[in-house]
Design a protein around this motif. Sequence first.
Motif, PDB file in Angstrom:
ATOM      1  N   LEU A  57       0.810  -1.214   0.000  1.00 40.73           N
ATOM      2  CA  LEU A  57       0.000   0.000   0.000  1.00 40.73           C
ATOM      3  C   LEU A  57       0.850   1.272   0.000  1.00 40.73           C
ATOM      4  CD1 LEU A  57      -2.826  -0.950   2.530  1.00 40.73           C
ATOM      5  CD2 LEU A  57      -2.958  -0.897   0.040  1.00 40.73           C
ATOM      6  N   ASP A 104      -7.305  -1.451   6.845  1.00 41.73           N
ATOM      7  CA  ASP A 104      -6.603  -0.945   5.671  1.00 41.73           C
ATOM      8  C   ASP A 104      -6.993   0.490   5.359  1.00 41.73           C
ATOM      9  OD1 ASP A 104      -5.114  -3.263   5.205  1.00 41.73           O
ATOM     10  OD2 ASP A 104      -6.745  -4.202   4.109  1.00 41.73           O
ATOM     11  N   LEU A 120      -4.393   3.517   4.883  1.00 39.57           N
ATOM     12  CA  LEU A 120      -4.408   4.297   3.645  1.00 39.57           C
ATOM     13  C   LEU A 120      -4.605   5.786   3.939  1.00 39.57           C
ATOM     14  CD1 LEU A 120      -6.448   1.835   1.448  1.00 39.57           C
ATOM     15  CD2 LEU A 120      -4.203   2.764   0.829  1.00 39.57           C
TER      16      LEU A 120
END
Length: 375
Positions: A212, A235, A239
């Motif tokens: 990521l 996640d 992010l």
Amino acid sequence: MLHRKLTKIMAVALIFAGCLHLFGCGQKEPVTLGFVGGLTGKVSDLGGPARNGMLFAVEEANKADGINGQPIQTLIRDDRQDPETAKKVVAELLAKNVDAIIGPVTSSMAVQVAPMAEQAQTVMMGVTVTTNDLSNKDDHFFRVLAATAVHAGEVAEFLFNERSVRTFSAIYDLNNKAYSQGWITDFEQRMTELGGSAVTILSFSSGNQEALIPVAEQLVSGDPDIVIFVTNAVDAALLAKLIRSKSDDVMLGTSEWAGTERLIELGGRFVEGAFVPQYLDRESKDPDYQRFREGFIKRFNHEPGFPGLTAYNATRVIIDRLKNKSASQSLKDALLAQGTFPAIQGSVQFDEFGDAESKTYVTQIINSQFVVQTD
């Protein structure tokens, strides 16, 4: 005298044994509800509250005489967000002849196990499953939430009309592709119809956090108005941190999937201001919702969130039909015949395929709280 005493003891023993065989003197054989969902790993913020929502509904029902005097027992299984594990544990539940299954909690698991429930002719009531892949099918899979086509479209309309979003970038998780790809496709379609456009759309497989790191630069390049995460809460929080290291100005948003307490817990200041659609109105003053929420928190020591509420509603629907269906009716037929059921924050209305309608509540994270932006 000794003979009479032995005779009495044997008689009592026989009565006791008979009681055990019949699940207790005067007690009827229990009804069994199965649960399957991700109770460990990154989706446990869905599976844990969903399991507890089911248990809360069952405990309430058992206090009120169960299913016409039959107690309700539960069998809980963790699918670990893994297809093979999901198939294994659903097979275990079906082998035990459960009366219905509550779950799964993700679309990717549902598309794997719904055919198993259909083959066994056992009702499976998806909790937070919204994939379009299971829509409009005459099968034994039911759900209390609308498909992603409805929710993603409403989010696009809100952002376009209320926040003047015209361009967006997005990233979605392939580990829940049945949900995430459909959501972003529906979002992009509606945004395009309104006059907006995509700048960049990326995909990844959850579990590799290092992968990521380089995507943040790609997501903010081209200067989109908003970056959308169609991921789990863990996640999405990561992010958000990565995006904020590249840009302080771009708006952030998620799909409903990330809208649990874990997003705020892990995201902290990096998710402040993010737009997060929900399947419930957390600010509702409705007495039934307040009663449910307060009772849930007292019982489990955490917020129900949308997984807890939807699982509670789904379980109550199942219990209602098991209690009120005729002896000649299957549970599937009884659910479809009734069609509409009372629920917390609105009713559950099934169409002829067992699909339901539900409302989208777009929230914004303000001072570490989900604040509803639409009615």
